[in-house]
Design an enzyme around this catalytic site. Structure first.
Site, PDB file in Angstrom:
ATOM      1  N   ASN A 149       0.898  -1.092  -0.120  1.00  0.00           N
ATOM      2  CA  ASN A 149       0.002  -0.158   0.057  1.00  0.00           C
ATOM      3  C   ASN A 149       0.972   1.428   0.103  1.00  0.00           C
ATOM      4  O   ASN A 149       2.040   1.148   0.578  1.00  0.00           O
ATOM      5  CB  ASN A 149      -0.932  -0.010   1.177  1.00  0.00           C
TER       6      ASN A 149
ATOM      7  N   CYS B  72      -5.801  -7.246  -3.083  1.00  0.00           N
ATOM      8  CA  CYS B  72      -6.297  -6.704  -1.854  1.00  0.00           C
ATOM      9  C   CYS B  72      -7.357  -7.725  -1.578  1.00  0.00           C
ATOM     10  O   CYS B  72      -8.062  -8.323  -2.480  1.00  0.00           O
ATOM     11  CB  CYS B  72      -6.666  -5.393  -1.808  1.00  0.00           C
ATOM     12  N   HIS B  73      -7.266  -8.242  -0.292  1.00  0.00           N
ATOM     13  CA  HIS B  73      -8.309  -9.176   0.132  1.00  0.00           C
ATOM     14  C   HIS B  73      -9.706  -8.330   0.555  1.00  0.00           C
ATOM     15  O   HIS B  73     -10.427  -9.100   0.971  1.00  0.00           O
ATOM     16  CB  HIS B  73      -7.887 -10.049   1.324  1.00  0.00           C
TER      17      HIS B  73
ATOM     18  N   HIS C 175      -9.998  -0.181  -1.322  1.00  0.00           N
ATOM     19  CA  HIS C 175     -10.164   0.322  -0.174  1.00  0.00           C
ATOM     20  C   HIS C 175     -11.410   1.225  -0.331  1.00  0.00           C
ATOM     21  O   HIS C 175     -12.094   1.667   0.737  1.00  0.00           O
ATOM     22  CB  HIS C 175      -9.412   1.095   0.761  1.00  0.00           C
TER      23      HIS C 175
ATOM     24  N   ARG D  89     -19.568   8.057  18.220  1.00  0.00           N
ATOM     25  CA  ARG D  89     -20.900   7.205  17.678  1.00  0.00           C
ATOM     26  C   ARG D  89     -20.505   6.010  17.084  1.00  0.00           C
ATOM     27  O   ARG D  89     -21.114   5.073  17.114  1.00  0.00           O
ATOM     28  CB  ARG D  89     -21.827   8.393  16.580  1.00  0.00           C
TER      29      ARG D  89
END
Length: 435
Positions: free
Chosen positions: A148, A170-171, A200, A267
């Site tokens: 990355n 990428c997984h 991502h 939150r």
């Protein structure tokens, strides 16, 4: 001829072990040549020991060689697996500590944001040298990149080196779909799905079981469970209409809505600085592996279901598969920039890796992806054009950074990061520009 697979950055021992377990699980790959390279002699020796243990444990009979010199590992390779991390823990801590002094909150820091920018910039010089070596000693090899920031690295590799057989892996799509299947209590093997976007920040465009759309079931589950609604990716899904393919920790960094606001951090339970803990855990896992090898204690050997071994098996045997890959856009997603790197389904067989066309993304998804790719492009241009101002332009374009800082502080932060990373950057990008 024996298939040769070069591991660049093999000292990432835990990841190397998982990939080797996956490779040796295929009968046809049990006698391949594994060539390991790392610049750290201790890590390289540990990787070699682990590789030999895994091969013995699984009854495989590969040729395993270890190389301090990169070209020797690459010479004649059919596949190159890139898993380097330039600067390791110290550089990663810099990526967090310096921005934190400006009030920048990061969770992972490896894809966008200040962390992603400088992780890319210190990786690019190594990628250029790697590309030159591949062109010289194994020009027909497939380069399978795990390092990355994925999208920036693939764009840089293809534009700076001229290599065409480059796929970023990428997984995130795979594990997102596994997790969604488990959440809905539907066997993963029975679902049909399709995703596309950027690494991502791709999107689940289709999610079905026996011809039925599973999104309504997911909606009902979210409506019933207030804890599910305390996840960033669920919050994004509810507002954007398609589920994102990366964890909440990652997803929060790529938009301006969450990390800048303390109430949103509370939150949505966002773990600021989480990656520093992950780095420490990885180092502890490496030390445990090294100690186990020294003591002759058997190591756990587990497969990881990664794409690289599947690609290698498909290319060498002709077995058709579909994987998700990060590749130059070239019209694959029509409402994203052609120069960017996109994540799409790829068909793999004896002829190689063939990306498939996804067409047009829903406009709200493409809007977010375009901002992501615009920032990527500025970082890559900074390196290709020797233009340090583009580093600042990229930071100004980054949504999370722009939400947190006025422009003068963005430039000051970039100056401090340039000073902190020093010699890891190419010489033309080490300039301190002021405001």
């Amino acid at each position: 001829m024996t298939t040769k697979i070069a591991f660049i950055g093999a000292g990432s021992v835990v990841f190397t072990q998982g990939l080797l377990a996956d490779l040796f699980a295929f009968d046809e790959l049990r006698d391949v040549h594994i060539a390991l390279h790392d610049i750290d002699a201790d890590r390289l020796a540990t990787a070699e020991g682990a590789a030999r243990h895994i091969a013995d444990h699984l009854g495989a009979s590969p040729l395993i060689t270890a190389h301090a010199e990169r070209r020797a590992a690459l010479d004649g390779a059919d596949f190159v697996i890139n898993i380097i991390q330039v600067g390791m823990r110290d550089a990663t801590r810099t990526d967090f500590d310096v921005p934190a002094r400006y009030g920048i909150r990061q969770t992972i820091g490896d894809t966008l944001g200040i962390g992603g920018i400088f992780r890319a910039l210190r990786t690019f010089p190594v990628l250029r040298a790697l590309g030159e070596d591949i062109a010289a000693v194994c020009p027909d090899a497939w380069l399978l990149n795990y390092t990355n920031p994925m999208a920036m690295n693939v764009q840089y590799l293809t534009q700076a080196t001229g290599l065409t057989r480059v796929v970023g892996l990428c997984h995130s799509v795979y594990w997102t779909m596994r997790d969604l299947s488990a959440l809905l209590n539907v066997p993963y093997e029975e679902i049909t799905y399709r995703a596309a976007g950027v690494n991502h920040q791709a999107w689940v465009l289709r999610f079905e079981h026996e011809g039925q759309d599973l999104y309504p079931r997911l909606d009902a589950l979210i409506a019933e469970d207030p804890q599910l609604r305390r996840r960033v990716r669920v919050d994004m899904y509810r507002r954007l209409g398609h589920y994102p393919t990366e964890t909440s920790e990652h997803s929060a960094e790529y938009v301006p809505w969450y990390l800048h606001h303390a109430e949103e951090i509370e939150r949505l339970r966002l773990p600021v600085g989480a990656y520093l803990g992950i780095v420490d855990e990885n180092i502890a896992a490496y030390e445990k592996t090294r100690a186990a090898l020294a003591d002759g204690v058997p190591l756990p050997v587990e497969g990881t279901m990664e794409y690289a071994p599947q690609i290698i098996h498909s290319v060498t045997t002709g077995t058709p598969r579909t994987v998700y890959g990060n590749v130059p856009n070239h019209g694959l997603i029509t409402n994203l920039p052609a120069s960017g790197t996109v994540e799409v389904p790829c068909l793999v067989d004896g002829s190689g890796v063939q990306p498939t066309r996804a067409g047009e993304l829903p406009p709200q998804l493409a809007a977010l992806n375009r901002t992501y790719l615009s920032m990527n492009d500025l970082v890559v241009r900074a390196a290709l054009e020797d233009e340090p101002r583009h580093i600042r332009h990229a930071a100004m374009t980054d949504p999370a950074t722009a939400a947190a800082l006025p422009v003068e502080q963005i430039w000051s932060l970039c100056d401090d990061m340039v000073r902190a990373h020093g010699d890891a950057l190419q010489p033309s990008l080490r300039a301190v520009l002021g405001t």
